[in-house]
Every structure is written in C-alpha cells, then in structure tokens.
Design a protein around this motif. Structure first.
Motif, PDB file in Angstrom:
ATOM      1  N   MET A   1       0.847  -1.174   0.000  1.00 20.43           N
ATOM      2  CA  MET A   1       0.000   0.000   0.000  1.00 20.43           C
ATOM      3  C   MET A   1       0.885   1.226   0.000  1.00 20.43           C
ATOM      4  N   ALA A   2       0.609   2.159  -0.878  1.00 22.81           N
ATOM      5  CA  ALA A   2       1.401   3.383  -0.947  1.00 22.81           C
ATOM      6  C   ALA A   2       1.078   4.278   0.236  1.00 22.81           C
ATOM      7  N   ALA A   3       2.098   4.970   0.705  1.00 23.01           N
ATOM      8  CA  ALA A   3       1.922   5.825   1.879  1.00 23.01           C
ATOM      9  C   ALA A   3       0.879   6.910   1.633  1.00 23.01           C
ATOM     10  N   SER A   4       0.796   7.410   0.389  1.00 24.74           N
ATOM     11  CA  SER A   4      -0.149   8.484   0.106  1.00 24.74           C
ATOM     12  C   SER A   4      -1.594   8.018   0.170  1.00 24.74           C
ATOM     13  N   SER A   5      -1.864   6.727  -0.063  1.00 21.57           N
ATOM     14  CA  SER A   5      -3.231   6.231  -0.022  1.00 21.57           C
ATOM     15  C   SER A   5      -3.607   5.686   1.355  1.00 21.57           C
ATOM     16  N   ALA A   6      -2.651   5.577   2.235  1.00 15.50           N
ATOM     17  CA  ALA A   6      -2.916   5.060   3.575  1.00 15.50           C
ATOM     18  C   ALA A   6      -3.521   6.157   4.452  1.00 15.50           C
ATOM     19  N   GLY A  58      -0.252  -0.080   6.920  1.00 14.23           N
ATOM     20  CA  GLY A  58       0.257  -1.241   6.190  1.00 14.23           C
ATOM     21  C   GLY A  58       1.335  -2.003   6.931  1.00 14.23           C
ATOM     22  N   LEU A  59       1.534  -1.713   8.217  1.00 24.19           N
ATOM     23  CA  LEU A  59       2.615  -2.339   8.989  1.00 24.19           C
ATOM     24  C   LEU A  59       2.219  -3.665   9.632  1.00 24.19           C
ATOM     25  N   VAL A  60       0.939  -3.913   9.770  1.00 23.35           N
ATOM     26  CA  VAL A  60       0.481  -5.216  10.248  1.00 23.35           C
ATOM     27  C   VAL A  60      -0.630  -5.700   9.334  1.00 23.35           C
ATOM     28  N   LYS A  61      -0.703  -7.002   9.196  1.00 21.61           N
ATOM     29  CA  LYS A  61      -1.774  -7.659   8.457  1.00 21.61           C
ATOM     30  C   LYS A  61      -2.618  -8.403   9.452  1.00 21.61           C
ATOM     31  N   LYS A  72      -0.024  -9.929  12.303  1.00 20.55           N
ATOM     32  CA  LYS A  72       1.395 -10.205  12.092  1.00 20.55           C
ATOM     33  C   LYS A  72       2.046  -8.996  11.442  1.00 20.55           C
ATOM     34  N   LEU A  73       3.326  -8.873  11.659  1.00 24.54           N
ATOM     35  CA  LEU A  73       4.104  -7.769  11.104  1.00 24.54           C
ATOM     36  C   LEU A  73       4.157  -7.874   9.589  1.00 24.54           C
ATOM     37  N   GLU A  74       4.015  -6.746   8.946  1.00 21.20           N
ATOM     38  CA  GLU A  74       4.230  -6.619   7.502  1.00 21.20           C
ATOM     39  C   GLU A  74       5.355  -5.603   7.335  1.00 21.20           C
ATOM     40  N   PRO A  75       6.606  -6.063   7.199  1.00 15.33           N
ATOM     41  CA  PRO A  75       7.751  -5.151   7.258  1.00 15.33           C
ATOM     42  C   PRO A  75       7.992  -4.292   6.019  1.00 15.33           C
ATOM     43  N   ALA A  76       7.367  -4.599   4.897  1.00 14.22           N
ATOM     44  CA  ALA A  76       7.656  -3.872   3.654  1.00 14.22           C
ATOM     45  C   ALA A  76       7.555  -2.352   3.786  1.00 14.22           C
ATOM     46  N   LYS A  82      13.403   3.298   6.233  1.00 15.57           N
ATOM     47  CA  LYS A  82      14.833   3.005   6.106  1.00 15.57           C
ATOM     48  C   LYS A  82      15.473   3.899   5.041  1.00 15.57           C
ATOM     49  N   ASP A  83      14.802   4.046   3.903  1.00 17.12           N
ATOM     50  CA  ASP A  83      15.338   4.891   2.836  1.00 17.12           C
ATOM     51  C   ASP A  83      15.453   6.345   3.280  1.00 17.12           C
ATOM     52  N   TRP A  84      14.458   6.818   4.004  1.00 18.74           N
ATOM     53  CA  TRP A  84      14.465   8.198   4.479  1.00 18.74           C
ATOM     54  C   TRP A  84      15.608   8.413   5.463  1.00 18.74           C
ATOM     55  N   LEU A  85      15.758   7.490   6.400  1.00 20.70           N
ATOM     56  CA  LEU A  85      16.826   7.601   7.394  1.00 20.70           C
ATOM     57  C   LEU A  85      18.202   7.458   6.768  1.00 20.70           C
ATOM     58  N   GLN A  86      18.304   6.623   5.744  1.00 20.25           N
ATOM     59  CA  GLN A  86      19.589   6.392   5.097  1.00 20.25           C
ATOM     60  C   GLN A  86      20.150   7.687   4.506  1.00 20.25           C
ATOM     61  N   TYR A  87      19.278   8.536   3.997  1.00 18.82           N
ATOM     62  CA  TYR A  87      19.720   9.818   3.464  1.00 18.82           C
ATOM     63  C   TYR A  87      20.408  10.643   4.556  1.00 18.82           C
TER      64      TYR A  87
END
Length: 112
Positions: A1-6, A58-61, A72-76, A82-87
């Motif tokens: 699920m895209a963050a913008s639609s959540a 979208g973090l749990v199903k 249960k955890l949905e880690p995707a 992670k990408d944001w923090l990596q910057y």
C-alpha cells in the motif's frame, strides 16, 4: 500500500512507543489481540486502536481464524522509513567523523 493512499503513514504509526513495541512483539509471531494485550499495561480496546493505526499504515496484516483476528508484522512499509533515514545517515557520519577529528587534535594539543 502506498503511503499516500494510507490513512496513517509509516512515520505517524511508529511515532508512538506502544506501537513500536507492538511491531517488535509481532515480528516474531502472529498473535491474536487477547495474547497481544497481555504484554501491555493498557486495555484490550487501546491495543486494538493501536493495531488499527498500524494496519492502516500497512505495517500489520490481520486475518480471521474462526472468531479470532490474528495480527502479524508486515515489514515492507518500513523500507520507506529506512530509505528516508539512510539519506540522513550521511550527515551523522560526517558529524561523528568531525567530532573524532576534533577530539584527536584536542588530545594532541593537550599533550604538548
């Protein structure tokens, strides 16, 4: 699920320490609300509300097993975080490197 639609995004969802603890708990196994609630000093209703926020991000199903809903955890979606923090990791490394160099020169100056 895209963050913008959540309804809630990943950042909002993990902002709360209880929800972060829920994610840790669910990372090892799928669990029903009754079992999850036993790990927290809050009501089952409060746990359900936190699970709803995590689900909307979208973090749990959730899935029905008889009359029970298991989570249960949905880690995707965490990859967005992670990408944001990596910057910003680049800035942390630069600052820590600068601090290390400063401390090394300060030690060398104090030895003279």
């Amino acid at each position: 699920m895209a963050a913008s639609s959540a309804k809630h995004d990943v950042f909002q969802a993990i902002a709360d320490p209880t929800r972060r603890s829920l994610l840790k708990l669910l990372s090892s196994q799928e669990m029903p609300v009754t079992a999850i609630s036993q790990h927290f000093p809050i009501s089952r209703t409060a746990v359900s509300k936190h699970l709803k926020v995590l689900s909307e991000a979208g973090l749990v199903k959730e899935r029905k097993v008889g009359r029970e809903t298991r989570y249960k955890l949905e880690p995707a979606p965490l990859f967005e975080l992670k990408d944001w923090l990596q910057y910003f990791e680049l800035f942390w490394e630069n600052k820590l490197g600068a601090l290390g160099r400063f401390l090394e020169t300060d030690d060398a100056d104090s030895e003279n």
